[in-house]
Design a protein around this motif. Sequence first.
Motif, PDB file in Angstrom:
ATOM      1  N   LEU A  94     -22.340  -4.166   3.235  1.00  0.00           N
ATOM      2  CA  LEU A  94     -20.975  -3.621   3.255  1.00  0.00           C
ATOM      3  C   LEU A  94     -19.919  -4.703   3.410  1.00  0.00           C
ATOM      4  N   GLN A  95     -20.101  -5.570   4.408  1.00  0.00           N
ATOM      5  CA  GLN A  95     -19.097  -6.588   4.695  1.00  0.00           C
ATOM      6  C   GLN A  95     -18.868  -7.511   3.506  1.00  0.00           C
ATOM      7  N   LEU A  96     -19.948  -7.934   2.865  1.00  0.00           N
ATOM      8  CA  LEU A  96     -19.829  -8.830   1.725  1.00  0.00           C
ATOM      9  C   LEU A  96     -19.202  -8.131   0.528  1.00  0.00           C
ATOM     10  N   MET A  97     -19.623  -6.908   0.244  1.00  0.00           N
ATOM     11  CA  MET A  97     -19.068  -6.164  -0.894  1.00  0.00           C
ATOM     12  C   MET A  97     -17.563  -5.964  -0.732  1.00  0.00           C
ATOM     13  N   GLN A  98     -17.142  -5.591   0.471  1.00  0.00           N
ATOM     14  CA  GLN A  98     -15.717  -5.372   0.717  1.00  0.00           C
ATOM     15  C   GLN A  98     -14.945  -6.694   0.663  1.00  0.00           C
ATOM     16  N   SER A  99     -15.581  -7.766   1.145  1.00  0.00           N
ATOM     17  CA  SER A  99     -14.936  -9.079   1.102  1.00  0.00           C
ATOM     18  C   SER A  99     -14.686  -9.524  -0.336  1.00  0.00           C
ATOM     19  N   GLN A 149      -8.080  -3.374   6.171  1.00  0.00           N
ATOM     20  CA  GLN A 149      -8.554  -2.012   6.429  1.00  0.00           C
ATOM     21  C   GLN A 149     -10.073  -1.877   6.366  1.00  0.00           C
ATOM     22  N   PHE A 150     -10.731  -2.633   5.483  1.00  0.00           N
ATOM     23  CA  PHE A 150     -12.139  -2.360   5.198  1.00  0.00           C
ATOM     24  C   PHE A 150     -13.132  -3.467   5.552  1.00  0.00           C
ATOM     25  N   VAL A 151     -12.661  -4.681   5.842  1.00  0.00           N
ATOM     26  CA  VAL A 151     -13.597  -5.787   6.109  1.00  0.00           C
ATOM     27  C   VAL A 151     -13.728  -6.039   7.612  1.00  0.00           C
ATOM     28  N   PRO A 152     -14.919  -5.891   8.185  1.00  0.00           N
ATOM     29  CA  PRO A 152     -15.126  -6.197   9.610  1.00  0.00           C
ATOM     30  C   PRO A 152     -15.004  -7.701   9.872  1.00  0.00           C
ATOM     31  N   GLU A 153     -14.591  -8.063  11.065  1.00  0.00           N
ATOM     32  CA  GLU A 153     -14.466  -9.469  11.491  1.00  0.00           C
ATOM     33  C   GLU A 153     -13.570 -10.277  10.551  1.00  0.00           C
ATOM     34  N   LYS A 154     -12.528  -9.628  10.034  1.00  0.00           N
ATOM     35  CA  LYS A 154     -11.670 -10.330   9.053  1.00  0.00           C
ATOM     36  C   LYS A 154     -10.848 -11.451   9.685  1.00  0.00           C
ATOM     37  N   GLN A 155     -10.597 -11.403  10.996  1.00  0.00           N
ATOM     38  CA  GLN A 155      -9.814 -12.462  11.636  1.00  0.00           C
ATOM     39  C   GLN A 155     -10.666 -13.659  12.041  1.00  0.00           C
ATOM     40  N   THR A 156     -11.990 -13.514  11.999  1.00  0.00           N
ATOM     41  CA  THR A 156     -12.881 -14.609  12.415  1.00  0.00           C
ATOM     42  C   THR A 156     -13.740 -15.081  11.246  1.00  0.00           C
ATOM     43  N   ASP A 157     -14.944 -14.501  11.109  1.00  0.00           N
ATOM     44  CA  ASP A 157     -15.888 -14.959  10.090  1.00  0.00           C
ATOM     45  C   ASP A 157     -15.348 -14.800   8.674  1.00  0.00           C
ATOM     46  N   PHE A 158     -14.583 -13.722   8.434  1.00  0.00           N
ATOM     47  CA  PHE A 158     -14.166 -13.412   7.058  1.00  0.00           C
ATOM     48  C   PHE A 158     -12.667 -13.610   6.839  1.00  0.00           C
ATOM     49  N   ILE A 159     -12.089 -14.599   7.498  1.00  0.00           N
ATOM     50  CA  ILE A 159     -10.668 -14.879   7.326  1.00  0.00           C
ATOM     51  C   ILE A 159     -10.353 -15.334   5.897  1.00  0.00           C
ATOM     52  N   PHE A 160     -11.339 -15.937   5.212  1.00  0.00           N
ATOM     53  CA  PHE A 160     -11.077 -16.391   3.844  1.00  0.00           C
ATOM     54  C   PHE A 160     -10.845 -15.214   2.906  1.00  0.00           C
ATOM     55  N   ALA A 161     -11.418 -14.047   3.236  1.00  0.00           N
ATOM     56  CA  ALA A 161     -11.161 -12.855   2.426  1.00  0.00           C
ATOM     57  C   ALA A 161      -9.693 -12.451   2.521  1.00  0.00           C
ATOM     58  N   GLN A 164       4.635  -3.899   6.877  1.00  0.00           N
ATOM     59  CA  GLN A 164       3.890  -2.673   6.650  1.00  0.00           C
ATOM     60  C   GLN A 164       2.637  -2.619   7.515  1.00  0.00           C
ATOM     61  N   ASP A 165       1.998  -1.469   7.540  1.00  0.00           N
ATOM     62  CA  ASP A 165       0.804  -1.280   8.350  1.00  0.00           C
ATOM     63  C   ASP A 165      -0.372  -2.033   7.768  1.00  0.00           C
ATOM     64  N   ALA A 166      -1.385  -2.251   8.629  1.00  0.00           N
ATOM     65  CA  ALA A 166      -2.594  -2.952   8.192  1.00  0.00           C
ATOM     66  C   ALA A 166      -3.298  -2.208   7.079  1.00  0.00           C
ATOM     67  N   GLY A 167      -3.091  -0.884   7.021  1.00  0.00           N
ATOM     68  CA  GLY A 167      -3.756  -0.083   6.002  1.00  0.00           C
ATOM     69  C   GLY A 167      -3.357  -0.434   4.593  1.00  0.00           C
ATOM     70  N   THR A 168      -2.210  -1.091   4.400  1.00  0.00           N
ATOM     71  CA  THR A 168      -1.772  -1.477   3.070  1.00  0.00           C
ATOM     72  C   THR A 168      -2.559  -2.685   2.556  1.00  0.00           C
ATOM     73  N   SER A 169      -3.270  -3.367   3.457  1.00  0.00           N
ATOM     74  CA  SER A 169      -4.101  -4.497   3.073  1.00  0.00           C
ATOM     75  C   SER A 169      -5.541  -4.038   2.957  1.00  0.00           C
ATOM     76  N   TYR A 170      -6.169  -4.287   1.816  1.00  0.00           N
ATOM     77  CA  TYR A 170      -7.543  -3.835   1.609  1.00  0.00           C
ATOM     78  C   TYR A 170      -8.490  -4.506   2.601  1.00  0.00           C
ATOM     79  N   VAL A 171      -8.389  -5.830   2.731  1.00  0.00           N
ATOM     80  CA  VAL A 171      -9.263  -6.549   3.654  1.00  0.00           C
ATOM     81  C   VAL A 171      -8.990  -6.122   5.092  1.00  0.00           C
TER      82      VAL A 171
END
Length: 374
Positions: free
Chosen positions: A228-233, A260-272, A251-258
């Motif tokens: 899931l995490q990789l597909m959404q990333s 809203q849907f990518v776990p750990e987006k501020q740490t491991d998946f910040i590049f997404a 705007q709200d975080a919901g307007t951003s796909y990453v």
Amino acid sequence: MLKRLKLDTKLLREMDFSILIATILIVLFGILNIYAAMRPDNSDAKKQLIWFGVSLVVMYFIILIDYNILRNFVPILYWISILLLIYTKFMGATINGATGWIKIGSLFQIQASEVAKMALIFMLAKKMDEMELKVNNLKNFMILAAYTLLPVALIVIEPDMGMTMVCFFIVLGIFFCAGLDIRIIVGGLSSLVVGIMLLWNSGLIEAYQKRRLVSFLNPEADELGAGLQLMQSMTGIGSGGLFGTGLKLSQDAGTSYVGQFVPEKQTDFIFAVIGEHWGTIGAIVLLILYGILIYRTIKTARNSKDVFGSIICVGMASYFLFAILQNIGMTIGIMPITGITLPLVSYGGSSLLTTVMSISLIINIGMRKKKINF
């Protein structure tokens, strides 16, 4: 007293401002993307900004002192890091399956392995300097191996596979540049493969962690689970295209796909987050800044007046090269998913502080350089 806190003008002229500027720009870019990822909650971005302020103050004091004085404190830092690793194993906070954090109140936490990573680089640099780079001497090699294996073994049993990989490639880069016999390096790589196989079947790695590590090979096979995490990333990065979707911070975080849907987006998946908001152009700019930082670090290593300074720079360059490749690679599906963060960009106070401290030493080494052959 105030004179002691003032940087000498002659030394200031020797400062590599390209390293300093690149570092500041990368960190500020990271904080902006942490805010973009977590909006409307800006607490993580605020904490990262506070950590950066602390890091800059620490950087100034490190630059003031000749790094040859700082080497006297390396053993103390090394053994403190060992004690921190032991403490976290039994008393630390567990996050994402790894017991590697020490909580400071309710707001801040320190990752012991981040301290150990830098302490390992400094200790190897100190020992190699004392050995005059005679790393192919069996006794010397065994001493260096012992200093390496102690913290790495404690990191393995946390378990923290990401940091274990980071430490391995840092040590590999240091030994390679120090002139270790290539046959020993090949033997070490072979031992790593065997070690991974043993660790894989040891029970230390949970089933869900195994699925996460191998999910990059076929993420579509478990789109709602490990993949899931990789597909959404990849979907988020792909949506950014060439120029990105832009930052809509009001705007709200919901307007951003990453967001809203990518776990750990501020740490491991910040590049997404970067890929979605800034596109390919933004990613290239970030890589250029990293390139400047790594190139100038390697140049500082070559120009250092002693082995101690050179090895610290080599260790940091090795860390940057591997961590950047691994982190970006795992967000686009070409590397296994581990807990390796993007240096200076991902959210994490202890990681930011220790990395900036190490960069401060690189600047310090460059300011007090004297040409030698390395």
